[in-house]
Design a protein around this motif. Structure first.
Motif, PDB file in Angstrom:
ATOM      1  N   VAL A   1       0.839  -1.198   0.000  1.00  0.00           N
ATOM      2  CA  VAL A   1       0.000   0.000   0.000  1.00  0.00           C
ATOM      3  C   VAL A   1       0.877   1.252   0.000  1.00  0.00           C
ATOM      4  O   VAL A   1       0.616   2.210  -0.735  1.00  0.00           O
ATOM      5  N   ARG A   2       1.950   1.231   0.820  1.00  0.00           N
ATOM      6  CA  ARG A   2       2.857   2.380   0.865  1.00  0.00           C
ATOM      7  C   ARG A   2       3.483   2.624  -0.505  1.00  0.00           C
ATOM      8  O   ARG A   2       3.566   3.753  -0.977  1.00  0.00           O
ATOM      9  N   ASP A   3       3.919   1.521  -1.159  1.00  0.00           N
ATOM     10  CA  ASP A   3       4.504   1.646  -2.492  1.00  0.00           C
ATOM     11  C   ASP A   3       3.494   2.207  -3.487  1.00  0.00           C
ATOM     12  O   ASP A   3       3.813   3.073  -4.311  1.00  0.00           O
ATOM     13  N   LYS A   4       2.265   1.695  -3.405  1.00  0.00           N
ATOM     14  CA  LYS A   4       1.212   2.205  -4.299  1.00  0.00           C
ATOM     15  C   LYS A   4       0.960   3.679  -4.060  1.00  0.00           C
ATOM     16  O   LYS A   4       0.822   4.473  -4.998  1.00  0.00           O
ATOM     17  N   VAL A   5       0.909   4.060  -2.773  1.00  0.00           N
ATOM     18  CA  VAL A   5       0.673   5.478  -2.433  1.00  0.00           C
ATOM     19  C   VAL A   5       1.825   6.340  -2.945  1.00  0.00           C
ATOM     20  O   VAL A   5       1.610   7.401  -3.525  1.00  0.00           O
ATOM     21  N   GLN A   6       3.070   5.859  -2.749  1.00  0.00           N
ATOM     22  CA  GLN A   6       4.240   6.610  -3.223  1.00  0.00           C
ATOM     23  C   GLN A   6       4.200   6.760  -4.744  1.00  0.00           C
ATOM     24  O   GLN A   6       4.482   7.826  -5.285  1.00  0.00           O
ATOM     25  N   ALA A   7       3.843   5.670  -5.424  1.00  0.00           N
ATOM     26  CA  ALA A   7       3.749   5.724  -6.886  1.00  0.00           C
ATOM     27  C   ALA A   7       2.665   6.711  -7.298  1.00  0.00           C
ATOM     28  O   ALA A   7       2.855   7.514  -8.225  1.00  0.00           O
ATOM     29  N   HIS A   8       1.534   6.656  -6.595  1.00  0.00           N
ATOM     30  CA  HIS A   8       0.434   7.579  -6.900  1.00  0.00           C
ATOM     31  C   HIS A   8       0.865   9.027  -6.642  1.00  0.00           C
ATOM     32  O   HIS A   8       0.570   9.912  -7.453  1.00  0.00           O
ATOM     33  N   ILE A   9       1.565   9.240  -5.536  1.00  0.00           N
ATOM     34  CA  ILE A   9       2.052  10.595  -5.229  1.00  0.00           C
ATOM     35  C   ILE A   9       3.006  11.062  -6.318  1.00  0.00           C
ATOM     36  O   ILE A   9       2.951  12.218  -6.751  1.00  0.00           O
ATOM     37  N   GLY A  10       3.873  10.167  -6.771  1.00  0.00           N
ATOM     38  CA  GLY A  10       4.797  10.512  -7.865  1.00  0.00           C
ATOM     39  C   GLY A  10       4.045  10.922  -9.120  1.00  0.00           C
ATOM     40  O   GLY A  10       4.375  11.926  -9.760  1.00  0.00           O
ATOM     41  N   ARG A  11       3.011  10.133  -9.465  1.00  0.00           N
ATOM     42  CA  ARG A  11       2.209  10.473 -10.647  1.00  0.00           C
ATOM     43  C   ARG A  11       1.501  11.808 -10.464  1.00  0.00           C
ATOM     44  O   ARG A  11       1.437  12.629 -11.380  1.00  0.00           O
ATOM     45  N   VAL A  12       0.983  12.016  -9.242  1.00  0.00           N
ATOM     46  CA  VAL A  12       0.278  13.277  -8.972  1.00  0.00           C
ATOM     47  C   VAL A  12       1.243  14.455  -9.100  1.00  0.00           C
ATOM     48  O   VAL A  12       0.899  15.498  -9.673  1.00  0.00           O
ATOM     49  N   GLU A  13       2.474  14.293  -8.583  1.00  0.00           N
ATOM     50  CA  GLU A  13       3.465  15.363  -8.692  1.00  0.00           C
ATOM     51  C   GLU A  13       3.799  15.648 -10.156  1.00  0.00           C
ATOM     52  O   GLU A  13       3.904  16.809 -10.567  1.00  0.00           O
ATOM     53  N   GLU A  14       3.964  14.582 -10.947  1.00  0.00           N
ATOM     54  CA  GLU A  14       4.229  14.758 -12.377  1.00  0.00           C
ATOM     55  C   GLU A  14       3.075  15.481 -13.055  1.00  0.00           C
ATOM     56  O   GLU A  14       3.285  16.400 -13.857  1.00  0.00           O
TER      57      GLU A  14
ATOM     58  N   LYS B   1       3.130  19.109 -12.164  1.00  0.00           N
ATOM     59  CA  LYS B   1       4.140  19.831 -12.946  1.00  0.00           C
ATOM     60  C   LYS B   1       3.636  20.081 -14.361  1.00  0.00           C
ATOM     61  O   LYS B   1       3.784  21.178 -14.898  1.00  0.00           O
ATOM     62  N   ARG B   2       3.048  19.038 -14.963  1.00  0.00           N
ATOM     63  CA  ARG B   2       2.517  19.202 -16.327  1.00  0.00           C
ATOM     64  C   ARG B   2       1.425  20.259 -16.371  1.00  0.00           C
ATOM     65  O   ARG B   2       1.370  21.076 -17.288  1.00  0.00           O
ATOM     66  N   LEU B   3       0.548  20.240 -15.365  1.00  0.00           N
ATOM     67  CA  LEU B   3      -0.515  21.252 -15.315  1.00  0.00           C
ATOM     68  C   LEU B   3       0.061  22.655 -15.170  1.00  0.00           C
ATOM     69  O   LEU B   3      -0.426  23.608 -15.793  1.00  0.00           O
ATOM     70  N   ALA B   4       1.106  22.799 -14.359  1.00  0.00           N
ATOM     71  CA  ALA B   4       1.745  24.110 -14.189  1.00  0.00           C
ATOM     72  C   ALA B   4       2.342  24.576 -15.516  1.00  0.00           C
ATOM     73  O   ALA B   4       2.211  25.756 -15.888  1.00  0.00           O
ATOM     74  N   GLU B   5       2.985  23.652 -16.233  1.00  0.00           N
ATOM     75  CA  GLU B   5       3.543  24.010 -17.538  1.00  0.00           C
ATOM     76  C   GLU B   5       2.442  24.418 -18.508  1.00  0.00           C
ATOM     77  O   GLU B   5       2.574  25.399 -19.241  1.00  0.00           O
ATOM     78  N   ILE B   6       1.361  23.672 -18.507  1.00  0.00           N
ATOM     79  CA  ILE B   6       0.237  23.993 -19.405  1.00  0.00           C
ATOM     80  C   ILE B   6      -0.337  25.363 -19.046  1.00  0.00           C
ATOM     81  O   ILE B   6      -0.649  26.168 -19.924  1.00  0.00           O
ATOM     82  N   ARG B   7      -0.470  25.631 -17.739  1.00  0.00           N
ATOM     83  CA  ARG B   7      -1.000  26.926 -17.306  1.00  0.00           C
ATOM     84  C   ARG B   7      -0.094  28.056 -17.788  1.00  0.00           C
ATOM     85  O   ARG B   7      -0.563  29.072 -18.289  1.00  0.00           O
ATOM     86  N   GLU B   8       1.228  27.867 -17.665  1.00  0.00           N
ATOM     87  CA  GLU B   8       2.163  28.887 -18.146  1.00  0.00           C
ATOM     88  C   GLU B   8       2.023  29.095 -19.648  1.00  0.00           C
ATOM     89  O   GLU B   8       2.038  30.227 -20.126  1.00  0.00           O
ATOM     90  N   GLU B   9       1.894  27.986 -20.388  1.00  0.00           N
ATOM     91  CA  GLU B   9       1.724  28.096 -21.835  1.00  0.00           C
ATOM     92  C   GLU B   9       0.433  28.832 -22.173  1.00  0.00           C
ATOM     93  O   GLU B   9       0.403  29.649 -23.095  1.00  0.00           O
ATOM     94  N   LEU B  10      -0.632  28.537 -21.432  1.00  0.00           N
ATOM     95  CA  LEU B  10      -1.907  29.218 -21.670  1.00  0.00           C
ATOM     96  C   LEU B  10      -1.782  30.710 -21.386  1.00  0.00           C
ATOM     97  O   LEU B  10      -2.290  31.541 -22.138  1.00  0.00           O
ATOM     98  N   GLU B  11      -1.116  31.050 -20.300  1.00  0.00           N
ATOM     99  CA  GLU B  11      -0.928  32.469 -19.986  1.00  0.00           C
ATOM    100  C   GLU B  11      -0.105  33.146 -21.070  1.00  0.00           C
ATOM    101  O   GLU B  11      -0.366  34.290 -21.429  1.00  0.00           O
ATOM    102  N   ALA B  12       0.898  32.429 -21.591  1.00  0.00           N
ATOM    103  CA  ALA B  12       1.709  32.992 -22.668  1.00  0.00           C
ATOM    104  C   ALA B  12       0.867  33.182 -23.923  1.00  0.00           C
ATOM    105  O   ALA B  12       1.054  34.149 -24.655  1.00  0.00           O
ATOM    106  N   LEU B  13      -0.067  32.264 -24.166  1.00  0.00           N
ATOM    107  CA  LEU B  13      -0.937  32.402 -25.336  1.00  0.00           C
ATOM    108  C   LEU B  13      -1.903  33.570 -25.179  1.00  0.00           C
ATOM    109  O   LEU B  13      -2.242  34.234 -26.152  1.00  0.00           O
ATOM    110  N   ILE B  14      -2.346  33.805 -23.957  1.00  0.00           N
ATOM    111  CA  ILE B  14      -3.304  34.883 -23.724  1.00  0.00           C
ATOM    112  C   ILE B  14      -2.683  36.221 -24.092  1.00  0.00           C
ATOM    113  O   ILE B  14      -3.284  37.029 -24.776  1.00  0.00           O
ATOM    114  N   ASP B  15      -1.465  36.459 -23.641  1.00  0.00           N
ATOM    115  CA  ASP B  15      -0.833  37.752 -23.914  1.00  0.00           C
ATOM    116  C   ASP B  15       0.670  37.561 -24.093  1.00  0.00           C
ATOM    117  O   ASP B  15       1.436  37.742 -23.154  1.00  0.00           O
TER     118      ASP B  15
END
Length: 173
Positions: A62-75, A78-92
């Motif tokens: 369970v701990r390994d699964k949670v750690q793996a899930h946390i890793g995926r969530v962190e990734e 990060k991807r969402l933050a990059e997308i948000r930055e790209e969207l802001e760059a597209l806006i202006d």
């Protein structure tokens, strides 16, 4: 998830059930019975340890699964933050440049206000000076025409006098 204490209590109750079921006969202290009780205790203890190990394995899984899930969530974060930055760059895309130009426009506007006031004041002074100039020009023109009249009148009168004097001289001759 059950705790170790609960598991131990479950195993103790199982041991009690085995004793109560008649597998262990009467309690009269025979060595055979003692050996049997010891075997049952050992098997219960082994069963307890096996359950504990199983629980520990499940806990690690369970701990390994949670750690793996946390890793995926962190990734994903990060991807969402990059997308948000790209969207802001597209806006202006020219946001910084636009902001800089707006600041410069504001500065120029601040400089223009006093200059506009000064310009209006100078224009008013110019109109007043021009008006005064035009009035003086008119007055000068009137005085010049008056002077011309006076000079003409003076010349006529002098000519008249000269003619009279000339007649008087001719009459004297």
């Amino acid at each position: 998830m059950t705790t170790q204490k609960q598991i131990f209590e479950q195993q103790q109750s199982q041991v009690q059930r085995v004793k109560n079921s008649g597998l262990i006969g009467s309690i009269n202290g025979s060595p055979l019975q003692d050996d049997r009780e010891e075997e049952i205790s050992k098997s219960a203890l082994a069963m307890f340890r096996a359950k504990e190990e199983e629980i520990e394995k499940k806990k690690l899984e369970v701990r390994d699964k949670v750690q793996a899930h946390i890793g995926r969530v962190e990734e994903e974060t990060k991807r969402l933050a990059e997308i948000r930055e790209e969207l802001e760059a597209l806006i202006d895309p020219m946001r910084k440049e636009v902001s800089s130009v707006r600041k410069k426009i504001d500065m120029v506007n601040r400089d223009l206000k006093p200059l506009g006031v000064t310009c209006q004041k100078k224009e008013r002074e110019y109109r007043e000076a021009l008006e005064a100039f035009n009035e003086k020009n008119k007055e000068k023109a009137q005085l010049v025409s008056k002077l011309m009249e006076l000079v003409s009148e003076s010349e006529r009168q002098r000519m008249k006098k000269l003619e009279e004097l000339s007649k008087n001289i001719e009459s004297l001759r």
